[in-house]
Design an enzyme around this catalytic site. Sequence first.
Site, mmCIF file in Angstrom:
data_model
loop_
_atom_site.group_PDB
_atom_site.id
_atom_site.type_symbol
_atom_site.label_atom_id
_atom_site.label_comp_id
_atom_site.label_asym_id
_atom_site.label_seq_id
_atom_site.Cartn_x
_atom_site.Cartn_y
_atom_site.Cartn_z
ATOM 1 N N ASP A 92 41.615 40.557 36.923
ATOM 2 C CA ASP A 92 40.742 40.135 35.677
ATOM 3 C C ASP A 92 40.660 38.582 35.419
ATOM 4 O O ASP A 92 40.383 38.094 34.463
ATOM 5 C CB ASP A 92 41.603 40.761 34.195
ATOM 6 C CG ASP A 92 43.022 40.008 34.254
ATOM 7 O OD1 ASP A 92 43.352 39.240 35.204
ATOM 8 O OD2 ASP A 92 43.865 40.263 33.413
ATOM 9 N N LYS A 111 53.434 29.018 27.404
ATOM 10 C CA LYS A 111 52.399 28.585 26.225
ATOM 11 C C LYS A 111 53.021 27.662 25.114
ATOM 12 O O LYS A 111 54.007 27.957 24.729
ATOM 13 C CB LYS A 111 51.777 29.782 25.909
ATOM 14 C CG LYS A 111 51.186 30.665 27.007
ATOM 15 C CD LYS A 111 50.588 31.967 26.197
ATOM 16 C CE LYS A 111 50.200 32.675 27.201
ATOM 17 N NZ LYS A 111 49.707 34.183 26.784
#
Length: 246
Positions: free
Chosen positions: A119, A170
């Site tokens: 992806d 993150k």
Amino acid sequence: MGMRNCKTLAECSVLILVGGFGIRLRSVFAEGPKVLAPVNGRPFLSYVLKLLAAGGFRRVVLCVGYRSEQIEQCLGDGSTLGIKVSYSREEEPIGTAGALRLAYTRYIAGERFFAMNGDSILQLPFHSMYQAHCKYKPEGTIALARVSDISRYGRVELNEKGYITGFREKSAEQTPGYINGGVYLFEPSVMDLVPFGRAVSLEREVLPVLALQSLLAFKSDGYFIDIGIPEDFARAQTELREQAPS
């Protein structure tokens, strides 16, 4: 550790992870696996395969799961894209590392191989990455993509010799930097780190262990896009027209 002799790049198989559900993309594409989401009328995965064919690869194994029959119906044996496509179907979700080990065991046991996410696209000189891997002889090499904002992805930490020492989660840190580009070159020994019998994450379980052993970074400033969220999927509609092979 022992290394197999370097084969040519064209002899290397590429295992591609395409079994994801694509939940974050469903607001704009809910008709099938996200790798089939249309970009300018073509499934995103066809761009990935054309990039690999142009890079010198001849064979890929798609690690399929969710709605696998749609992917097989769409791509067939890959002949229209110039690359031989095989399929490794998981009967139940076994994680990214589990899917790689299953395909590895079925098709290429004992061989060095590339692996990548289906992806995302990272344009990089595959031959140079392969040569660096053969020169420094790590257990694995990971391609790093340079992005203008690492906050969505998390940061990769390196030592002064260019080896990866860790992966930072993150954060709100909106700065440029290098992230995991989703393209790997693995020795067979890496698959020994993947236990059987349960779902195993490549990113959360295998790569951090590999970073403690021998994981080389290969930096790329090439074009990178991940269509996992609607905003980037929309961006792909214009950017891939210019960036990917026709």
